[in-house]
Design a protein around this motif. Sequence first.
Motif, PDB file in Angstrom:
ATOM      1  N   THR A 131       0.033   4.863  -9.543  1.00 57.82           N
ATOM      2  CA  THR A 131      -0.562   4.137 -10.660  1.00 57.82           C
ATOM      3  C   THR A 131       0.279   2.917 -11.033  1.00 57.82           C
ATOM      4  O   THR A 131      -0.209   1.979 -11.649  1.00 57.82           O
ATOM      5  CB  THR A 131      -0.690   5.040 -11.891  1.00 57.82           C
ATOM      6  OG1 THR A 131       0.599   5.592 -12.193  1.00 57.82           O
ATOM      7  CG2 THR A 131      -1.661   6.177 -11.628  1.00 57.82           C
ATOM      8  N   ARG A 174       0.828  -1.206   0.000  1.00 60.11           N
ATOM      9  CA  ARG A 174       0.000   0.000   0.000  1.00 60.11           C
ATOM     10  C   ARG A 174       0.864   1.259   0.000  1.00 60.11           C
ATOM     11  O   ARG A 174       1.845   1.351   0.741  1.00 60.11           O
ATOM     12  CB  ARG A 174      -0.880   0.055   1.248  1.00 60.11           C
ATOM     13  CG  ARG A 174      -1.929  -1.011   1.330  1.00 60.11           C
ATOM     14  CD  ARG A 174      -2.762  -0.874   2.609  1.00 60.11           C
ATOM     15  NE  ARG A 174      -3.699  -1.992   2.725  1.00 60.11           N
ATOM     16  CZ  ARG A 174      -4.903  -2.007   2.202  1.00 60.11           C
ATOM     17  NH1 ARG A 174      -5.349  -0.962   1.529  1.00 60.11           N
ATOM     18  NH2 ARG A 174      -5.686  -3.057   2.360  1.00 60.11           N
ATOM     19  N   GLN A 233      -0.651   8.489  -4.318  1.00 57.29           N
ATOM     20  CA  GLN A 233      -1.288   7.555  -5.236  1.00 57.29           C
ATOM     21  C   GLN A 233      -0.250   7.016  -6.215  1.00 57.29           C
ATOM     22  O   GLN A 233       0.533   7.778  -6.773  1.00 57.29           O
ATOM     23  CB  GLN A 233      -2.422   8.250  -5.996  1.00 57.29           C
ATOM     24  CG  GLN A 233      -3.563   8.657  -5.087  1.00 57.29           C
ATOM     25  CD  GLN A 233      -4.717   9.296  -5.846  1.00 57.29           C
ATOM     26  OE1 GLN A 233      -4.510   9.889  -6.894  1.00 57.29           O
ATOM     27  NE2 GLN A 233      -5.919   9.152  -5.334  1.00 57.29           N
ATOM     28  N   HIS A 254      -3.997  -4.871  -9.033  1.00 56.07           N
ATOM     29  CA  HIS A 254      -3.776  -3.470  -8.645  1.00 56.07           C
ATOM     30  C   HIS A 254      -5.118  -2.760  -8.794  1.00 56.07           C
ATOM     31  O   HIS A 254      -5.360  -2.033  -9.751  1.00 56.07           O
ATOM     32  CB  HIS A 254      -2.716  -2.875  -9.571  1.00 56.07           C
ATOM     33  CG  HIS A 254      -2.127  -1.590  -9.075  1.00 56.07           C
ATOM     34  ND1 HIS A 254      -0.828  -1.224  -9.362  1.00 56.07           N
ATOM     35  CD2 HIS A 254      -2.638  -0.592  -8.342  1.00 56.07           C
ATOM     36  CE1 HIS A 254      -0.583  -0.051  -8.812  1.00 56.07           C
ATOM     37  NE2 HIS A 254      -1.662   0.346  -8.194  1.00 56.07           N
ATOM     38  N   ALA A 255      -5.986  -3.019  -7.810  1.00 62.33           N
ATOM     39  CA  ALA A 255      -7.385  -2.607  -7.932  1.00 62.33           C
ATOM     40  C   ALA A 255      -7.612  -1.137  -7.613  1.00 62.33           C
ATOM     41  O   ALA A 255      -8.634  -0.574  -7.983  1.00 62.33           O
ATOM     42  CB  ALA A 255      -8.250  -3.473  -7.025  1.00 62.33           C
ATOM     43  N   SER A 256      -6.672  -0.509  -6.915  1.00 64.99           N
ATOM     44  CA  SER A 256      -6.858   0.900  -6.575  1.00 64.99           C
ATOM     45  C   SER A 256      -5.516   1.612  -6.701  1.00 64.99           C
ATOM     46  O   SER A 256      -4.479   0.984  -6.910  1.00 64.99           O
ATOM     47  CB  SER A 256      -7.397   1.049  -5.152  1.00 64.99           C
ATOM     48  OG  SER A 256      -6.367   0.846  -4.204  1.00 64.99           O
ATOM     49  N   LEU A 257      -5.556   2.920  -6.556  1.00 64.09           N
ATOM     50  CA  LEU A 257      -4.336   3.717  -6.709  1.00 64.09           C
ATOM     51  C   LEU A 257      -3.405   3.607  -5.511  1.00 64.09           C
ATOM     52  O   LEU A 257      -2.316   4.179  -5.527  1.00 64.09           O
ATOM     53  CB  LEU A 257      -4.700   5.180  -6.947  1.00 64.09           C
ATOM     54  CG  LEU A 257      -5.287   5.485  -8.323  1.00 64.09           C
ATOM     55  CD1 LEU A 257      -5.832   6.907  -8.366  1.00 64.09           C
ATOM     56  CD2 LEU A 257      -4.226   5.298  -9.394  1.00 64.09           C
ATOM     57  N   THR A 258      -3.825   2.892  -4.501  1.00 62.93           N
ATOM     58  CA  THR A 258      -2.979   2.772  -3.317  1.00 62.93           C
ATOM     59  C   THR A 258      -2.717   1.332  -2.896  1.00 62.93           C
ATOM     60  O   THR A 258      -2.075   1.093  -1.881  1.00 62.93           O
ATOM     61  CB  THR A 258      -3.619   3.513  -2.120  1.00 62.93           C
ATOM     62  OG1 THR A 258      -4.914   2.940  -1.865  1.00 62.93           O
ATOM     63  CG2 THR A 258      -3.746   4.999  -2.389  1.00 62.93           C
ATOM     64  N   GLU A 297      -2.310   0.047 -12.206  1.00 62.46           N
ATOM     65  CA  GLU A 297      -3.674   0.231 -11.706  1.00 62.46           C
ATOM     66  C   GLU A 297      -4.677   0.169 -12.844  1.00 62.46           C
ATOM     67  O   GLU A 297      -4.527   0.883 -13.849  1.00 62.46           O
ATOM     68  CB  GLU A 297      -3.773   1.561 -10.961  1.00 62.46           C
ATOM     69  CG  GLU A 297      -5.086   1.768 -10.233  1.00 62.46           C
ATOM     70  CD  GLU A 297      -6.132   2.459 -11.088  1.00 62.46           C
ATOM     71  OE1 GLU A 297      -5.748   3.179 -12.020  1.00 62.46           O
ATOM     72  OE2 GLU A 297      -7.336   2.273 -10.819  1.00 62.46           O
ATOM     73  N   GLY A 298      -5.645  -0.688 -12.707  1.00 63.95           N
ATOM     74  CA  GLY A 298      -6.718  -0.778 -13.680  1.00 63.95           C
ATOM     75  C   GLY A 298      -6.403  -1.565 -14.936  1.00 63.95           C
ATOM     76  O   GLY A 298      -7.238  -1.651 -15.843  1.00 63.95           O
TER      77      GLY A 298
END
Lengths: 117, 109
Positions: free
Chosen positions: A31, A24, A29, A71-75, A52-53
């Motif tokens: 990416t 984390r 953030q 990597h489901a979120s920016l953190t 991410e994404g």
Amino acid sequence: GAVVSQHPSRVICKSGTSVKIECRSLDFQATTMFWYRQFPKQSLMLMATSNEGSKATYEQGVEKDKFLINHASLTLSTLTVTSAHPEDSSFYICSARDPRVLNYGYTFGSGTRLTVV
Amino acid sequence: RKEVEQDPGPFNVPEGATVAFNCTYSNSASQSFFWYRQDCRKEPKLLMSVYSSGNEDGRFTAQLNRASQYISLLIRDSKLSDSATYLCVVNEDDYKLSFGAGTTVTVRA
């Protein structure tokens, strides 16, 4: 400065089981995050780049079906070692770079020492 | 050929001594250079970035020689706490880092 938190710090698992490692970025953030592996007395070797994404980019020789990256979120990026075997025992480290700071270098998580018995 | 090569050492020096070591890199297009410190069984931590003109941070001095494709780290007035493995890290493009295997420094009382 940028902080990257990695959990767990140490895990012992039985051969054939799966292990999930979390990385984390706490105050920025990311990416892109990176997953490395380090065997004793050797340098860090990049395993994959987590985006991410989208799908992760794996280095040559790294099995994407064995080392699942999400990597489901920016953190948050996770690395799952599936069907672990003793040869997967290693020190796994994630890293990210704070995009707000140029040429500052990369911040590393504290690492996860995986032992497969 | 490895992308980043370092003398593994170990460099065993007495307190107060000066120790220096180099790192060579193979990709002439490399953009950024760093020295990281890694203590036993811990994650690497940034020691300093290396700039073209050379830079100093307290007792640590880093130099970059692009023509010969090497960077160096010099530690003056060594302390016991300087004992660690020093990793040479090269940023080849926007994101890829290449690591040397590390140079081990042991400072003795």
